[in-house]
Design a protein around this motif. Structure first.
Motif, PDB file in Angstrom:
ATOM      1  N   SER A   1      96.742  34.316  18.903  1.00  0.00           N
ATOM      2  CA  SER A   1      97.599  33.245  19.324  1.00  0.00           C
ATOM      3  C   SER A   1      98.433  33.838  20.496  1.00  0.00           C
ATOM      4  O   SER A   1      99.136  33.023  21.341  1.00  0.00           O
ATOM      5  CB  SER A   1      98.417  32.461  18.308  1.00  0.00           C
ATOM      6  N   ASP A   2      98.679  35.125  20.651  1.00  0.00           N
ATOM      7  CA  ASP A   2      99.626  35.626  21.838  1.00  0.00           C
ATOM      8  C   ASP A   2      98.894  37.028  22.128  1.00  0.00           C
ATOM      9  O   ASP A   2      98.096  37.286  21.923  1.00  0.00           O
ATOM     10  CB  ASP A   2     100.847  35.822  20.947  1.00  0.00           C
ATOM     11  N   THR A   3      99.692  37.134  23.283  1.00  0.00           N
ATOM     12  CA  THR A   3      99.086  38.450  24.402  1.00  0.00           C
ATOM     13  C   THR A   3      99.050  39.565  23.609  1.00  0.00           C
ATOM     14  O   THR A   3      98.145  40.407  23.472  1.00  0.00           O
ATOM     15  CB  THR A   3      99.826  38.526  25.625  1.00  0.00           C
TER      16      THR A   3
ATOM     17  N   VAL B   1      96.119  42.260  22.813  1.00  0.00           N
ATOM     18  CA  VAL B   1      95.973  43.493  23.558  1.00  0.00           C
ATOM     19  C   VAL B   1      95.716  44.419  22.273  1.00  0.00           C
ATOM     20  O   VAL B   1      95.110  45.548  22.610  1.00  0.00           O
ATOM     21  CB  VAL B   1      97.341  43.945  24.195  1.00  0.00           C
ATOM     22  N   ASP B   2      96.457  44.346  21.072  1.00  0.00           N
ATOM     23  CA  ASP B   2      96.209  45.337  19.937  1.00  0.00           C
ATOM     24  C   ASP B   2      94.699  45.551  19.610  1.00  0.00           C
ATOM     25  O   ASP B   2      94.328  46.379  19.287  1.00  0.00           O
ATOM     26  CB  ASP B   2      97.169  45.022  18.817  1.00  0.00           C
ATOM     27  N   TYR B   3      94.115  44.218  19.702  1.00  0.00           N
ATOM     28  CA  TYR B   3      92.732  44.180  19.298  1.00  0.00           C
ATOM     29  C   TYR B   3      91.719  45.002  20.465  1.00  0.00           C
ATOM     30  O   TYR B   3      91.137  45.780  20.170  1.00  0.00           O
ATOM     31  CB  TYR B   3      92.277  42.621  19.157  1.00  0.00           C
ATOM     32  N   LEU B   4      92.037  44.661  21.778  1.00  0.00           N
ATOM     33  CA  LEU B   4      91.451  45.246  22.718  1.00  0.00           C
ATOM     34  C   LEU B   4      91.438  46.948  22.907  1.00  0.00           C
ATOM     35  O   LEU B   4      90.741  47.502  23.389  1.00  0.00           O
ATOM     36  CB  LEU B   4      91.959  44.668  24.070  1.00  0.00           C
TER      37      LEU B   4
ATOM     38  N   VAL C   1      83.858  40.143  23.376  1.00  0.00           N
ATOM     39  CA  VAL C   1      85.293  40.143  23.146  1.00  0.00           C
ATOM     40  C   VAL C   1      86.163  38.793  23.392  1.00  0.00           C
ATOM     41  O   VAL C   1      87.012  38.424  22.621  1.00  0.00           O
ATOM     42  CB  VAL C   1      85.596  41.367  24.122  1.00  0.00           C
ATOM     43  N   THR C   2      85.781  38.163  24.594  1.00  0.00           N
ATOM     44  CA  THR C   2      86.382  37.066  24.851  1.00  0.00           C
ATOM     45  C   THR C   2      86.394  36.153  23.968  1.00  0.00           C
ATOM     46  O   THR C   2      87.426  35.252  23.412  1.00  0.00           O
ATOM     47  CB  THR C   2      85.954  36.670  26.094  1.00  0.00           C
ATOM     48  N   ARG C   3      85.476  35.793  23.383  1.00  0.00           N
ATOM     49  CA  ARG C   3      85.261  34.759  22.143  1.00  0.00           C
ATOM     50  C   ARG C   3      85.869  35.113  21.175  1.00  0.00           C
ATOM     51  O   ARG C   3      86.411  34.114  20.420  1.00  0.00           O
ATOM     52  CB  ARG C   3      83.537  34.561  21.817  1.00  0.00           C
ATOM     53  N   TRP C   4      85.978  36.396  20.672  1.00  0.00           N
ATOM     54  CA  TRP C   4      86.670  36.615  19.320  1.00  0.00           C
ATOM     55  C   TRP C   4      88.045  36.537  19.518  1.00  0.00           C
ATOM     56  O   TRP C   4      88.728  36.245  18.528  1.00  0.00           O
ATOM     57  CB  TRP C   4      86.210  38.177  19.031  1.00  0.00           C
ATOM     58  N   VAL C   5      88.624  36.827  20.671  1.00  0.00           N
ATOM     59  CA  VAL C   5      90.034  36.757  21.074  1.00  0.00           C
ATOM     60  C   VAL C   5      90.407  35.321  20.898  1.00  0.00           C
ATOM     61  O   VAL C   5      91.490  34.890  20.512  1.00  0.00           O
ATOM     62  CB  VAL C   5      90.315  37.331  22.447  1.00  0.00           C
TER      63      VAL C   5
END
Length: 334
Positions: A181-183, A187-190, A172-176
């Motif tokens: 570019s923005d929070t 968040v939408d992805y998470l 997850v962290t790698r993909w983000v």
């Protein structure tokens, strides 16, 4: 601290890092999965193929470079293997910082013996965002900052239930870091993806938007601030996530951190700077530096970093930050 600089397509990133893994024998810990684990791994693979497909291409590149079986590498990269909660992360909006920039502070707590494997990755994915991120001997990241000034890190939760098919924190962290570019976009992805385990993520951008995303296979809860502080610790902090974590003994270090972080913020808000963030991370009397007091095995903070987002500068201490100097790493920013 080992430093790796890689660039290219996802397959090329995996190929280049796989050569480093092979040359330095960093694959010593890979173990073949049993039948039950492999079934979970392949179920996670199907979800990763939808929500982070480039990660699988990197593993294929690693497999080719190392001349090892793809499923062997996949099984050691995509499912959780450590059941204890650890790590802390704090972010403060620029409105409460001396220089007007959002500050992000991260302590990564883990087994002392793994300190030697900590790796700083300078990653430039083709058609993605360059980042400085941290991990071990896998293509994932456990925390980092990208060229757009977006930072992310997670704190592991002592999740009550069994891990489920979904994306593990390193994926997850790698993909983000590669793609957002923005929070709010992060968040939408998470909120959209299936989660493999119980994790509390903290995401912050250079514009001063901070989000804590508490995630588990069952549900996700989000807290956002644009004027204040948020922290991710080894407890779910929202009522909505209640019942998804095991009860910890009252002597557990997490309860100490739960009190210390807001006390640190309340005392310094409006005047917080990098030095204050470093003191929070490195002080083991009133701060977050972990020496494994409540653990049976040698354990504690194995690296720490702080950053003013948008500057492209990250201050990194390898090992206990109370014993090791923070050194400056630089990232080109967009």
């Amino acid at each position: 601290m080992r430093r790796v600089e890689i660039a290219g397509s996802n397959y090329e990133l995996g190929l280049k890092y796989g050569r480093i893994v092979s040359e330095n024998k960093l694959d010593w810990w890979w173990t073949p999965p049993g039948e039950d684990k492999l079934a979970l791994v392949k179920a996670c693979e199907r979800e990763i193929a939808i929500y982070a497909p480039g990660f699988l291409e990197e593993i294929r590149g690693m497999a080719d470079a190392c001349q090892r079986d793809y499923d062997l590498i996949l099984s050691n990269m995509t499912v959780t293997y450590y059941g204890q909660p650890a790590c802390n992360v704090v972010a403060v909006t620029g409105t409460q910082c001396r220089n007007g920039r959002t500050i992000f502070a991260r302590n990564h707590d883990y087994c002392d013996e793994d300190q030697q494997w900590v790796t700083c990755f300078d990653t430039s994915p083709r058609n993605g965002l360059r980042s400085i991120g941290f991990g071990f001997a896998d293509p994932g990241r456990y925390d980092g900052v990208n060229e757009a000034g977006l930072a992310m890190a997670g704190a592991a939760i002592y999740y009550r239930n069994k891990p489920q098919p979904g994306l593990r924190m390193n994926v997850v962290t790698r993909w983000v870091l590669d793609n957002f570019s923005d929070t709010q976009s992060a968040v939408d992805y998470l909120k959209r993806i299936p989660h493999h385990e119980g994790i509390s993520y903290l995401v912050a951008d250079k514009e001063g938007c901070i989000a804590r995303v508490e995630a588990a296979p069952e549900r996700v809860d989000v807290a956002i601030t644009r004027d204040g502080m948020l922290a991710a610790i080894n407890l779910f902090q929202s009522q909505r996530m209640g019942g998804l974590e095991l009860t910890l003994g009252q002597e557990n270090i997490v309860y100490r951190h739960q009190k210390r972080i807001p006390a640190w913020y309340d005392e310094r808000k409006g005047q917080i700077d990098l030095d204050a963030a470093k003191r929070l991370c490195s002080d083991h009397e009133v701060g977050l530096c972990d020496h494994g007091e409540t653990r049976s095995e040698p354990f504690g903070t194995i690296y720490s970093w702080v950053a003013e987002l948008g500057t492209g500068e990250i201050h990194v201490a390898h090992g206990r930050p109370c014993e090791n100097e923070y050194k400056l790493f630089r990232l080109e920013i967009s």
